[in-house]
Design a protein around this motif. Structure first.
Motif, PDB file in Angstrom:
ATOM      1  N   GLN A 217      -8.276   3.449  -4.029  1.00 53.31           N
ATOM      2  CA  GLN A 217      -8.947   2.182  -4.302  1.00 53.31           C
ATOM      3  C   GLN A 217      -7.981   1.199  -4.951  1.00 53.31           C
ATOM      4  O   GLN A 217      -7.910   0.019  -4.556  1.00 53.31           O
ATOM      5  N   ALA A 218      -7.240   1.663  -5.922  1.00 54.25           N
ATOM      6  CA  ALA A 218      -6.294   0.785  -6.615  1.00 54.25           C
ATOM      7  C   ALA A 218      -5.203   0.294  -5.668  1.00 54.25           C
ATOM      8  O   ALA A 218      -4.793  -0.872  -5.730  1.00 54.25           O
ATOM      9  N   ALA A 219      -4.732   1.164  -4.772  1.00 55.21           N
ATOM     10  CA  ALA A 219      -3.686   0.785  -3.825  1.00 55.21           C
ATOM     11  C   ALA A 219      -4.157  -0.329  -2.895  1.00 55.21           C
ATOM     12  O   ALA A 219      -3.435  -1.298  -2.640  1.00 55.21           O
TER      13      ALA A 219
ATOM     14  N   VAL B 190      -4.253  -3.558  -4.813  1.00 50.98           N
ATOM     15  CA  VAL B 190      -2.921  -4.152  -4.972  1.00 50.98           C
ATOM     16  C   VAL B 190      -2.513  -4.906  -3.707  1.00 50.98           C
ATOM     17  O   VAL B 190      -1.995  -6.025  -3.766  1.00 50.98           O
ATOM     18  N   ALA B 191      -2.750  -4.295  -2.553  1.00 55.98           N
ATOM     19  CA  ALA B 191      -2.415  -4.938  -1.285  1.00 55.98           C
ATOM     20  C   ALA B 191      -3.235  -6.207  -1.086  1.00 55.98           C
ATOM     21  O   ALA B 191      -2.720  -7.256  -0.675  1.00 55.98           O
ATOM     22  N   ASN B 192      -4.542  -6.118  -1.370  1.00 55.27           N
ATOM     23  CA  ASN B 192      -5.414  -7.284  -1.224  1.00 55.27           C
ATOM     24  C   ASN B 192      -4.962  -8.416  -2.140  1.00 55.27           C
ATOM     25  O   ASN B 192      -4.882  -9.584  -1.730  1.00 55.27           O
ATOM     26  N   GLN B 193      -4.655  -8.068  -3.386  1.00 50.34           N
ATOM     27  CA  GLN B 193      -4.302  -9.095  -4.359  1.00 50.34           C
ATOM     28  C   GLN B 193      -2.984  -9.781  -4.012  1.00 50.34           C
ATOM     29  O   GLN B 193      -2.829 -10.986  -4.244  1.00 50.34           O
ATOM     30  N   ALA B 194      -2.048  -9.043  -3.427  1.00 47.21           N
ATOM     31  CA  ALA B 194      -0.763  -9.636  -3.039  1.00 47.21           C
ATOM     32  C   ALA B 194      -0.967 -10.728  -1.986  1.00 47.21           C
ATOM     33  O   ALA B 194      -0.355 -11.799  -2.054  1.00 47.21           O
ATOM     34  N   ILE B 195      -1.846 -10.458  -1.011  1.00 43.17           N
ATOM     35  CA  ILE B 195      -2.123 -11.460   0.025  1.00 43.17           C
ATOM     36  C   ILE B 195      -2.940 -12.609  -0.555  1.00 43.17           C
ATOM     37  O   ILE B 195      -2.674 -13.785  -0.268  1.00 43.17           O
ATOM     38  N   TYR B 196      -3.926 -12.286  -1.372  1.00 47.27           N
ATOM     39  CA  TYR B 196      -4.775 -13.301  -1.992  1.00 47.27           C
ATOM     40  C   TYR B 196      -3.937 -14.295  -2.801  1.00 47.27           C
ATOM     41  O   TYR B 196      -4.111 -15.522  -2.686  1.00 47.27           O
ATOM     42  N   LEU B 197      -3.012 -13.778  -3.604  1.00 53.87           N
ATOM     43  CA  LEU B 197      -2.173 -14.652  -4.420  1.00 53.87           C
ATOM     44  C   LEU B 197      -1.246 -15.498  -3.563  1.00 53.87           C
ATOM     45  O   LEU B 197      -0.985 -16.666  -3.882  1.00 53.87           O
ATOM     46  N   ARG B 198      -0.755 -14.929  -2.469  1.00 55.45           N
ATOM     47  CA  ARG B 198       0.088 -15.709  -1.551  1.00 55.45           C
ATOM     48  C   ARG B 198      -0.720 -16.856  -0.934  1.00 55.45           C
ATOM     49  O   ARG B 198      -0.226 -17.975  -0.793  1.00 55.45           O
ATOM     50  N   ASN B 199      -1.968 -16.583  -0.583  1.00 47.32           N
ATOM     51  CA  ASN B 199      -2.849 -17.640  -0.082  1.00 47.32           C
ATOM     52  C   ASN B 199      -3.022 -18.753  -1.114  1.00 47.32           C
ATOM     53  O   ASN B 199      -2.995 -19.949  -0.777  1.00 47.32           O
TER      54      ASN B 199
ATOM     55  N   LEU C  99       0.825  -1.204   0.000  1.00 47.74           N
ATOM     56  CA  LEU C  99       0.000   0.000   0.000  1.00 47.74           C
ATOM     57  C   LEU C  99       0.863   1.259   0.000  1.00 47.74           C
ATOM     58  O   LEU C  99       0.620   2.193  -0.775  1.00 47.74           O
ATOM     59  N   ALA C 100       1.866   1.292   0.869  1.00 46.43           N
ATOM     60  CA  ALA C 100       2.734   2.468   0.956  1.00 46.43           C
ATOM     61  C   ALA C 100       3.471   2.703  -0.355  1.00 46.43           C
ATOM     62  O   ALA C 100       3.547   3.840  -0.852  1.00 46.43           O
ATOM     63  N   SER C 101       4.003   1.645  -0.928  1.00 46.51           N
ATOM     64  CA  SER C 101       4.750   1.774  -2.178  1.00 46.51           C
ATOM     65  C   SER C 101       3.871   2.325  -3.292  1.00 46.51           C
ATOM     66  O   SER C 101       4.268   3.238  -4.042  1.00 46.51           O
ATOM     67  N   TYR C 102       2.659   1.813  -3.413  1.00 46.13           N
ATOM     68  CA  TYR C 102       1.761   2.260  -4.483  1.00 46.13           C
ATOM     69  C   TYR C 102       1.337   3.711  -4.271  1.00 46.13           C
ATOM     70  O   TYR C 102       1.367   4.519  -5.217  1.00 46.13           O
ATOM     71  N   LEU C 103       0.935   4.045  -3.051  1.00 43.07           N
ATOM     72  CA  LEU C 103       0.434   5.403  -2.811  1.00 43.07           C
ATOM     73  C   LEU C 103       1.524   6.456  -2.996  1.00 43.07           C
ATOM     74  O   LEU C 103       1.285   7.509  -3.592  1.00 43.07           O
ATOM     75  N   LEU C 104       2.722   6.187  -2.491  1.00 39.71           N
ATOM     76  CA  LEU C 104       3.803   7.174  -2.629  1.00 39.71           C
ATOM     77  C   LEU C 104       4.216   7.337  -4.088  1.00 39.71           C
ATOM     78  O   LEU C 104       4.637   8.427  -4.499  1.00 39.71           O
ATOM     79  N   ALA C 105       4.092   6.272  -4.886  1.00 40.85           N
ATOM     80  CA  ALA C 105       4.446   6.350  -6.302  1.00 40.85           C
ATOM     81  C   ALA C 105       3.381   7.049  -7.137  1.00 40.85           C
ATOM     82  O   ALA C 105       3.667   7.524  -8.234  1.00 40.85           O
ATOM     83  N   HIS C 106       2.154   7.106  -6.627  1.00 40.83           N
ATOM     84  CA  HIS C 106       1.037   7.681  -7.397  1.00 40.83           C
ATOM     85  C   HIS C 106       0.423   8.902  -6.711  1.00 40.83           C
ATOM     86  O   HIS C 106      -0.721   9.256  -6.970  1.00 40.83           O
ATOM     87  N   TRP C 107       1.178   9.560  -5.868  1.00 36.71           N
ATOM     88  CA  TRP C 107       0.699  10.728  -5.122  1.00 36.71           C
ATOM     89  C   TRP C 107       1.016  11.978  -5.927  1.00 36.71           C
ATOM     90  O   TRP C 107       2.181  12.327  -6.102  1.00 36.71           O
ATOM     91  N   PRO C 108       0.011  12.694  -6.419  1.00 39.86           N
ATOM     92  CA  PRO C 108       0.290  13.897  -7.203  1.00 39.86           C
ATOM     93  C   PRO C 108       0.894  15.001  -6.338  1.00 39.86           C
ATOM     94  O   PRO C 108       0.608  15.097  -5.145  1.00 39.86           O
ATOM     95  N   GLU C 109       1.718  15.823  -6.939  1.00 44.14           N
ATOM     96  CA  GLU C 109       2.396  16.884  -6.203  1.00 44.14           C
ATOM     97  C   GLU C 109       1.396  17.894  -5.637  1.00 44.14           C
ATOM     98  O   GLU C 109       0.576  18.449  -6.361  1.00 44.14           O
ATOM     99  N   GLY C 110       1.452  18.107  -4.320  1.00 38.84           N
ATOM    100  CA  GLY C 110       0.685  19.165  -3.689  1.00 38.84           C
ATOM    101  C   GLY C 110      -0.785  18.894  -3.462  1.00 38.84           C
ATOM    102  O   GLY C 110      -1.512  19.793  -3.044  1.00 38.84           O
TER     103      GLY C 110
END
Length: 292
Positions: free
Chosen positions: A107-109, A112-121, A87-98
């Motif tokens: 929502q997308a972030a 991504v976090a949900n899918q990472a855990i789901y796939l690991r399961n 979540l942190a990686s996605y949000l910081l990479a997609h945070w618009p300036e200011g």
């Protein structure tokens, strides 16, 4: 994934306000009865100060995440850590300036976090109660604007002089679901499964999540409290916030006071609850009315 964006709160007066400081502190503890800590948190604060003939301009950016894992020792620890990092990686990479990211980015972030855990399961052939997952509460701060979303029963509160204590998130659990359907609260929480989660990150595909993203404007000094249910259970925040959190609203209370208060809240949770891991993240937005 359904998403709702609330209408931002309006400033009650015509006097503009501005951020003058943003600080945060976080602490996690295994508690008194658990052998392992399945909670995980992340607190990222960036403050830029610039001077000009017109005076000082402060720009603040904060990302605060708290997860409470489930699914056995290894599963819960892995899920909460994995969700936080994704979540942190996605949000910081997609945070618009200011400005704050839009609801579709948040929502997308979460997806991504949900899918990472789901796939690991899926990769580890986890089934039933063996599937790992985690709760989530996240606050994004840009100057005096805040966005919040959550999954599960980890909470965020906001505390200010005029507003007192306000619970921003609503637990995703059976009891609350029954109340929303019109059931009397006493009856809703008499159910044996009242505290069972209705949503969590990871056990199921992201399309099953129903996600609210709420935005609000901070117009006075405000404390944001993110916590796992090791603290919030049994009404501890509601019954002790004036003693432990309200004093942080005085202008003199800085980072060292936030750190001390976070530790005191952990101690309080261990003393009066203690049955679960406890995590506390405190963020303080200091606000000033603009002159002229």
């Amino acid at each position: 994934m359904d998403i709702t964006r609330s209408v931002p709160e309006t400033v009650p007066t015509q006097v503009p306000v501005r951020l003058v400081n943003l600080e945060a502190a976080g602490v996690t503890d295994v508690g008194c009865q658990r052998e392992y800590n399945q909670d995980y948190f992340y607190a990222h604060t960036v403050l830029h100060r610039s001077l000009s003939p017109q005076g000082e301009v402060v720009q603040g950016k904060g990302l605060y995440i708290l997860c409470d894992g489930m699914g056995g020792h290894a599963g819960g620890e892995e899920a909460s850590k994995l969700a936080t990092h994704k979540l942190a990686s996605y949000l910081l990479a997609h945070w618009p300036e200011g400005e704050l990211p839009g609801p579709e980015v948040i929502q997308a972030a979460v997806g991504v976090a949900n899918q990472a855990i789901y796939l690991r399961n899926e990769e580890e052939y986890r089934r039933g109660k063996g599937r790992m997952g985690t709760t989530l509460v996240v606050a994004l701060v840009q100057d005096n604007q805040v966005a919040v979303t959550h999954v599960g029963d980890s909470r965020m509160y906001r505390i200010s002089q005029s507003g007192g204590l306000q619970q921003v998130t609503m637990d995703h659990e059976v009891g609350q679901w029954e109340i929303q359907r019109g059931t009397d609260p006493a009856i809703a929480y008499s159910r044996p499964d009242a505290y069972q989660l209705t949503q969590a990150l990871g056990p199921r595909h992201e399309q099953t999540l129903e996600l609210d993203v709420n935005y609000f404007t901070v117009t006075e000094d405000t404390i944001l409290l993110l916590c796992s249910d090791g603290l919030s259970d049994n009404g501890l925040v509601e019954s002790h916030w004036e003693q432990y959190i309200k004093p942080l609203l005085v202008p003199q209370a800085g980072l060292i006071h936030l750190q001390a208060a976070a530790r005191q809240l952990i101690d309080l949770g261990n003393e009066l609850n203690g049955h679960d891991n406890i995590t506390v993240v405190l963020a303080k937005l200091q606000i000033q009315k603009s002159q002229g």
